[in-house]
Enzyme design. Structure first.
Site, mmCIF file in Angstrom:
data_model
loop_
_atom_site.group_PDB
_atom_site.id
_atom_site.type_symbol
_atom_site.label_atom_id
_atom_site.label_comp_id
_atom_site.label_asym_id
_atom_site.label_seq_id
_atom_site.Cartn_x
_atom_site.Cartn_y
_atom_site.Cartn_z
ATOM 1 N N LYS A 1 0.951 -1.152 -0.071
ATOM 2 C CA LYS A 1 0.103 0.203 -0.136
ATOM 3 C C LYS A 1 0.994 1.135 0.120
ATOM 4 C CE LYS A 1 -4.425 0.988 2.220
ATOM 5 N NZ LYS A 1 -4.845 0.902 3.388
HETATM 6 C C1 E4P Z 1 -8.272 2.106 3.324
HETATM 7 O O1 E4P Z 1 -7.798 1.207 2.996
HETATM 8 C C2 E4P Z 1 -8.115 2.686 4.630
HETATM 9 O O2 E4P Z 1 -7.659 1.788 5.509
HETATM 10 C C3 E4P Z 1 -9.640 2.916 4.916
HETATM 11 O O3 E4P Z 1 -10.575 2.502 4.417
HETATM 12 C C4 E4P Z 1 -9.741 4.220 5.928
HETATM 13 O O4 E4P Z 1 -10.932 4.261 6.383
HETATM 14 P P1 E4P Z 1 -11.483 5.320 7.557
HETATM 15 O O5 E4P Z 1 -11.707 6.645 6.854
HETATM 16 O O6 E4P Z 1 -12.566 4.705 8.295
HETATM 17 O O7 E4P Z 1 -10.470 5.265 8.562
#
Ligand code: E4P
Length: 219
Positions: free
Chosen positions: A88
């Site tokens: 990522k």
């Molecule tokens: C994406 O991969 C992130 O981990 C995630 O969806 C962020 O979500 P949040 O806005 O609930 O922290």
């Protein structure tokens, strides 16, 4: 549509996996910290355990470095952990270079922290395997996150990009349904949103009635 769970919590990952409909997991540094996972060795061990629970599905593991060399170094170490790891990478200039590097090497990536169609276009051009538009965080600032998914779908279809649209920051079941209508390839959200999709009061009432009638007839 692929279903990923957005957590580093092993019990929740196991519960989602046991449902038989889990296609993968996404994590981020905040989610790892929430589980109290810190230190390189523990972080790596935790990713391995997640991969073992998920079995066949992709597991997104995020780099911490923000410079190109650092991202490459961390990403390569993560990719070596398990064949299902997807590296990522944040949508920043150095990140775009890293996306291209990994794509050229055949290492799969998830471009994260995407909030605009322009960013999604760049991620696809750099060869990201997944792009993660954060729809819930856009909703939080009064901007329709679902509109962004629609825009990205159109752009990717126009040019045949095979980067998968991974709707992230999903908060509730309607996000999932809307993303499915538009044609997001994947959604990642909390276990509560997945469970909520199964719920309907008429199902509960109907089942209660069936069981009551069955019990009556058996008397
Ligand atoms: C994406 O991969 C992130 O981990 C995630 O969806 C962020 O979500 P949040 O806005 O609930 O922290």
């Amino acid at each position: 549509m692929k279903f990923f769970i957005d957590t580093a919590n092993l019990a929740q990952i196991q519960e989602a996996h046991d449902l038989g409909i889990l296609d993968g997991v996404t994590t981020n540094p905040s989610l790892m910290a929430k589980e109290g996972i810190s230190g390189q060795d523990n972080v790596m061990k935790h990713y391995k355990t997640i991969c073992e629970i998920v079995g066949d599905g992709d597991v997104s593991a995020e780099v911490i470095a923000t410079d190109y060399e650092g991202m490459v170094r961390e990403g390569e170490a993560l990719a070596e952990l398990h064949p299902n790891i997807v590296v990522k990478i944040p949508m920043i200039k150095e990140g775009v270079k890293a996306l291209k590097y990994f794509s050229d090497k055949g290492i799969r990536t998830n471009c994260t922290l995407v909030f605009s169609a322009g960013q999604a276009l760049i991620a696809a051009k750099a060869g990201a395997s997944y792009v993660s538009p954060f729809i819930g965080r856009l909703d939080d600032i009064s901007t329709d996150g679902i509109d962004l998914i629609e825009q990205i779908r159109l752009i990717y279809d126009n040019y045949g990009y095979d980067t998968e649209i991974l709707a992230a920051s999903v908060r509730h079941p309607m996000h999932i349904i809307k993303c499915a209508e538009i044609g997001a390839d994947v959604m990642t959200g909390p276990l509560s949103a997945i469970i909520a999709l199964m719920k309907h009061p008429l199902t509960d009432n109907g089942l209660a009635q069936f069981l009551a009638d069955h019990a009556k007839a058996a008397k």
